[in-house]
Design a protein around this motif. Structure first.
Motif, PDB file in Angstrom:
ATOM      1  N   VAL A  10      -3.800  13.627   2.736  1.00 54.59           N
ATOM      2  CA  VAL A  10      -4.156  13.542   4.158  1.00 54.59           C
ATOM      3  C   VAL A  10      -3.668  12.226   4.759  1.00 54.59           C
ATOM      4  CG1 VAL A  10      -6.083  13.408   5.795  1.00 54.59           C
ATOM      5  CG2 VAL A  10      -6.137  15.082   3.938  1.00 54.59           C
ATOM      6  N   ALA A  11      -3.853  11.134   4.012  1.00 54.03           N
ATOM      7  CA  ALA A  11      -3.426   9.818   4.510  1.00 54.03           C
ATOM      8  C   ALA A  11      -1.918   9.784   4.743  1.00 54.03           C
ATOM      9  CB  ALA A  11      -3.829   8.729   3.509  1.00 54.03           C
ATOM     10  N   GLN A  12      -1.162  10.329   3.815  1.00 56.27           N
ATOM     11  CA  GLN A  12       0.293  10.337   3.936  1.00 56.27           C
ATOM     12  C   GLN A  12       0.753  11.277   5.054  1.00 56.27           C
ATOM     13  OE1 GLN A  12       1.877   8.112   2.593  1.00 56.27           O
ATOM     14  NE2 GLN A  12       3.719   8.667   1.492  1.00 56.27           N
ATOM     15  N   PHE A  13       0.039  12.385   5.233  1.00 54.50           N
ATOM     16  CA  PHE A  13       0.382  13.343   6.287  1.00 54.50           C
ATOM     17  C   PHE A  13       0.276  12.686   7.664  1.00 54.50           C
ATOM     18  CE2 PHE A  13      -0.848  16.496   9.450  1.00 54.50           C
ATOM     19  CZ  PHE A  13       0.095  17.495   9.274  1.00 54.50           C
ATOM     20  N   PHE A 110      17.821  10.655   5.082  1.00 54.97           N
ATOM     21  CA  PHE A 110      16.369  10.526   4.993  1.00 54.97           C
ATOM     22  C   PHE A 110      15.987   9.380   4.065  1.00 54.97           C
ATOM     23  CE2 PHE A 110      12.144  11.386   3.442  1.00 54.97           C
ATOM     24  CZ  PHE A 110      11.474  11.900   4.536  1.00 54.97           C
ATOM     25  N   PHE A 111      16.701   9.255   2.944  1.00 56.12           N
ATOM     26  CA  PHE A 111      16.413   8.213   1.955  1.00 56.12           C
ATOM     27  C   PHE A 111      16.529   6.826   2.579  1.00 56.12           C
ATOM     28  CE2 PHE A 111      17.146   5.336  -1.528  1.00 56.12           C
ATOM     29  CZ  PHE A 111      16.398   5.830  -2.567  1.00 56.12           C
ATOM     30  N   ILE A 112      17.640   6.588   3.281  1.00 55.68           N
ATOM     31  CA  ILE A 112      17.873   5.271   3.895  1.00 55.68           C
ATOM     32  C   ILE A 112      16.856   4.999   5.006  1.00 55.68           C
ATOM     33  CG2 ILE A 112      19.494   3.919   5.284  1.00 55.68           C
ATOM     34  CD1 ILE A 112      21.756   5.329   3.770  1.00 55.68           C
ATOM     35  N   ALA A 113      16.601   6.021   5.831  1.00 57.79           N
ATOM     36  CA  ALA A 113      15.695   5.832   6.968  1.00 57.79           C
ATOM     37  C   ALA A 113      14.263   5.574   6.519  1.00 57.79           C
ATOM     38  CB  ALA A 113      15.748   7.060   7.872  1.00 57.79           C
ATOM     39  N   GLU A 114      13.874   6.173   5.408  1.00 61.81           N
ATOM     40  CA  GLU A 114      12.482   6.086   4.957  1.00 61.81           C
ATOM     41  C   GLU A 114      12.195   4.822   4.153  1.00 61.81           C
ATOM     42  OE1 GLU A 114       8.573   7.691   4.898  1.00 61.81           O
ATOM     43  OE2 GLU A 114      10.356   8.215   6.041  1.00 61.81           O
ATOM     44  N   LEU A 115      13.231   4.170   3.637  1.00 57.47           N
ATOM     45  CA  LEU A 115      13.026   2.953   2.852  1.00 57.47           C
ATOM     46  C   LEU A 115      12.308   1.899   3.700  1.00 57.47           C
ATOM     47  CD1 LEU A 115      16.346   2.437   0.850  1.00 57.47           C
ATOM     48  CD2 LEU A 115      14.097   2.949  -0.072  1.00 57.47           C
ATOM     49  N   GLY A 116      11.239   1.355   3.171  1.00 60.88           N
ATOM     50  CA  GLY A 116      10.508   0.309   3.865  1.00 60.88           C
ATOM     51  C   GLY A 116       9.623   0.810   4.983  1.00 60.88           C
ATOM     52  N   ASP A 117       9.538   2.141   5.179  1.00 63.11           N
ATOM     53  CA  ASP A 117       8.718   2.699   6.246  1.00 63.11           C
ATOM     54  C   ASP A 117       7.242   2.647   5.848  1.00 63.11           C
ATOM     55  OD1 ASP A 117       9.177   4.111   8.872  1.00 63.11           O
ATOM     56  OD2 ASP A 117       7.856   5.558   7.907  1.00 63.11           O
ATOM     57  N   LYS A 118       6.358   2.911   6.818  1.00 62.24           N
ATOM     58  CA  LYS A 118       4.921   2.805   6.544  1.00 62.24           C
ATOM     59  C   LYS A 118       4.458   3.810   5.496  1.00 62.24           C
ATOM     60  CE  LYS A 118       3.465   5.665  10.517  1.00 62.24           C
ATOM     61  NZ  LYS A 118       4.800   5.864  11.119  1.00 62.24           N
ATOM     62  N   THR A 119       5.121   4.966   5.417  1.00 64.79           N
ATOM     63  CA  THR A 119       4.740   5.938   4.392  1.00 64.79           C
ATOM     64  C   THR A 119       5.108   5.439   3.000  1.00 64.79           C
ATOM     65  OG1 THR A 119       6.818   7.083   4.914  1.00 64.79           O
ATOM     66  CG2 THR A 119       4.806   7.974   5.860  1.00 64.79           C
ATOM     67  N   GLN A 120       6.193   4.678   2.903  1.00 58.79           N
ATOM     68  CA  GLN A 120       6.549   4.057   1.629  1.00 58.79           C
ATOM     69  C   GLN A 120       5.522   3.000   1.244  1.00 58.79           C
ATOM     70  OE1 GLN A 120       9.649   4.112  -0.771  1.00 58.79           O
ATOM     71  NE2 GLN A 120       8.739   6.053  -0.198  1.00 58.79           N
ATOM     72  N   LEU A 121       5.094   2.219   2.222  1.00 58.21           N
ATOM     73  CA  LEU A 121       4.076   1.199   1.964  1.00 58.21           C
ATOM     74  C   LEU A 121       2.751   1.849   1.562  1.00 58.21           C
ATOM     75  CD1 LEU A 121       4.778  -1.238   4.952  1.00 58.21           C
ATOM     76  CD2 LEU A 121       5.551  -1.426   2.579  1.00 58.21           C
ATOM     77  N   THR A 122       2.463   3.006   2.152  1.00 60.39           N
ATOM     78  CA  THR A 122       1.254   3.739   1.771  1.00 60.39           C
ATOM     79  C   THR A 122       1.320   4.185   0.319  1.00 60.39           C
ATOM     80  OG1 THR A 122       1.008   4.551   4.041  1.00 60.39           O
ATOM     81  CG2 THR A 122      -0.207   5.722   2.337  1.00 60.39           C
ATOM     82  N   VAL A 138      -0.807  10.519  -7.680  1.00 67.19           N
ATOM     83  CA  VAL A 138      -0.423   9.773  -6.476  1.00 67.19           C
ATOM     84  C   VAL A 138       0.946  10.225  -5.992  1.00 67.19           C
ATOM     85  CG1 VAL A 138       0.073   7.489  -5.531  1.00 67.19           C
ATOM     86  CG2 VAL A 138      -1.826   7.785  -7.121  1.00 67.19           C
ATOM     87  N   TRP A 139       1.882  10.391  -6.906  1.00 66.59           N
ATOM     88  CA  TRP A 139       3.252  10.800  -6.567  1.00 66.59           C
ATOM     89  C   TRP A 139       3.270  12.168  -5.888  1.00 66.59           C
ATOM     90  CZ3 TRP A 139       6.420  14.242  -9.972  1.00 66.59           C
ATOM     91  CH2 TRP A 139       7.722  14.412  -9.469  1.00 66.59           C
ATOM     92  N   LEU A 140       2.562  13.146  -6.498  1.00 67.21           N
ATOM     93  CA  LEU A 140       2.535  14.495  -5.935  1.00 67.21           C
ATOM     94  C   LEU A 140       1.818  14.528  -4.592  1.00 67.21           C
ATOM     95  CD1 LEU A 140       1.782  16.640  -9.124  1.00 67.21           C
ATOM     96  CD2 LEU A 140       3.944  16.471  -7.885  1.00 67.21           C
ATOM     97  N   ALA A 141       0.690  13.817  -4.489  1.00 68.68           N
ATOM     98  CA  ALA A 141      -0.084  13.816  -3.247  1.00 68.68           C
ATOM     99  C   ALA A 141       0.715  13.185  -2.104  1.00 68.68           C
ATOM    100  CB  ALA A 141      -1.402  13.069  -3.451  1.00 68.68           C
ATOM    101  N   CYS A 142       1.354  12.046  -2.383  1.00 68.40           N
ATOM    102  CA  CYS A 142       2.171  11.389  -1.361  1.00 68.40           C
ATOM    103  C   CYS A 142       3.329  12.278  -0.937  1.00 68.40           C
ATOM    104  CB  CYS A 142       2.706  10.059  -1.889  1.00 68.40           C
ATOM    105  SG  CYS A 142       1.475   8.738  -2.001  1.00 68.40           S
ATOM    106  N   SER A 143       3.950  12.938  -1.895  1.00 66.78           N
ATOM    107  CA  SER A 143       5.103  13.791  -1.604  1.00 66.78           C
ATOM    108  C   SER A 143       4.703  15.003  -0.772  1.00 66.78           C
ATOM    109  CB  SER A 143       5.767  14.245  -2.909  1.00 66.78           C
ATOM    110  OG  SER A 143       6.225  13.136  -3.659  1.00 66.78           O
ATOM    111  N   ILE A 144       3.587  15.641  -1.142  1.00 68.26           N
ATOM    112  CA  ILE A 144       3.138  16.836  -0.419  1.00 68.26           C
ATOM    113  C   ILE A 144       2.718  16.485   1.002  1.00 68.26           C
ATOM    114  CG2 ILE A 144       1.324  18.596  -0.311  1.00 68.26           C
ATOM    115  CD1 ILE A 144       1.400  18.668  -3.382  1.00 68.26           C
ATOM    116  N   GLY A 145       2.003  15.370   1.169  1.00 65.85           N
ATOM    117  CA  GLY A 145       1.572  14.949   2.501  1.00 65.85           C
ATOM    118  C   GLY A 145       2.745  14.648   3.417  1.00 65.85           C
ATOM    119  N   LEU A 146       3.721  13.930   2.882  1.00 65.17           N
ATOM    120  CA  LEU A 146       4.908  13.576   3.657  1.00 65.17           C
ATOM    121  C   LEU A 146       5.736  14.806   3.994  1.00 65.17           C
ATOM    122  CD1 LEU A 146       6.647  11.280   4.811  1.00 65.17           C
ATOM    123  CD2 LEU A 146       7.701  11.032   2.560  1.00 65.17           C
TER     124      LEU A 146
END
Length: 229
Positions: A10-13, A110-122, A138-146
């Motif tokens: 939910v947090a990552q979403f 997407f990889f370049i744009a997302e580097l350092g973004d708030k979702t990465q920090l999350t 954590v990996w699966l939850a972050c990936s599914i939310g994003l």
């Protein structure tokens, strides 16, 4: 474990909702098939969140943030410029190889744009708090939310696409990529220089140069279209 999974998802979403990468993917529906975008995005999200959870802040330590921002800005402006190009011309030049490599193009952007973004920090924060013992969760939850947040934007634009003029979608794509490109360039300049006058001179100057190049490209495109008709 289940509550932890739901909390992170939910947090990552909500962290991704309205983010530049979500809007960027919507813009990419103009150039790539939905299946290619979904595949490239899914792989990029899995790789990015894997790096964030397992390696933490290693990327930020080895690669200066301003370099990442400049690369992202260049990618945004490049895709903005390519929306001016006719789809028929792309098909003639690229053939089927364009479609075959579309997921890779989406992945890289997407990889370049997302580097350092708030979702990465999350993802980095959750990875640090939960430790390696819960790294997979954590990996699966972050990936599914994003992924869920990004796909939601794609589905909405896909449902509306048949009711929206093609030129409007192209214009929207161009504006989205251009705005994010200029804003990211401004952020990169701010990381290097402290003088606001110099920062805005670089930003505005680059914007004028980019606008001029796009106008020239558009004029040449129109002349070519007339000569072929």
């Amino acid at each position: 474990m289940f509550l932890l999974f739901i909390q992170i998802t939910v947090a990552q979403f909500f962290a991704e909702m309205g983010d530049k990468t979500q809007l960027m993917l919507v813009a990419m529906t103009e150039k790539h098939k939905m299946a290619d975008i979904i595949l490239g995005t899914a792989i990029a999200i899995l790789v990015l969140n894997g790096i964030a959870v397992l390696a933490g802040g290693a990327i930020g330590q080895f690669i200066p943030s301003w370099i990442i921002k400049f690369i992202a800005a260049a990618a945004f402006l490049f895709f903005a410029a390519t929306t001016i190009k006719d789809d028929d011309e792309e098909d003639e030049e690229g053939g089927n190889s364009k479609i075959n490599f579309a997921p890779l193009a989406v992945f890289c952007t997407f990889f370049i744009a997302e580097l350092g973004d708030k979702t990465q920090l999350t993802a980095i924060t959750f990875g640090a708090n939960e430790g390696l013992s819960n790294a997979i969760i954590v990996w699966l939850a972050c990936s599914i939310g994003l992924f869920a947040a990004d796909i939601l934007g794609l589905v909405i634009i896909h449902l509306l696409k048949g009711h929206i003029p093609q030129n409007f979608i192209k214009l929207l794509s161009f504006l989205i990529f251009t705005v994010f490109g200029i804003l990211t360039l401004n952020q990169a300049a701010s990381m290097i220089f402290s003088d606001n006058t110099l920062i805005w001179t670089i930003t505005i100057g680059s914007s004028v140069i980019f606008a001029t190049l796009c106008i020239i490209l558009f004029v040449l495109q129109q002349k070519k279209r007339k000569s072929n008709s």
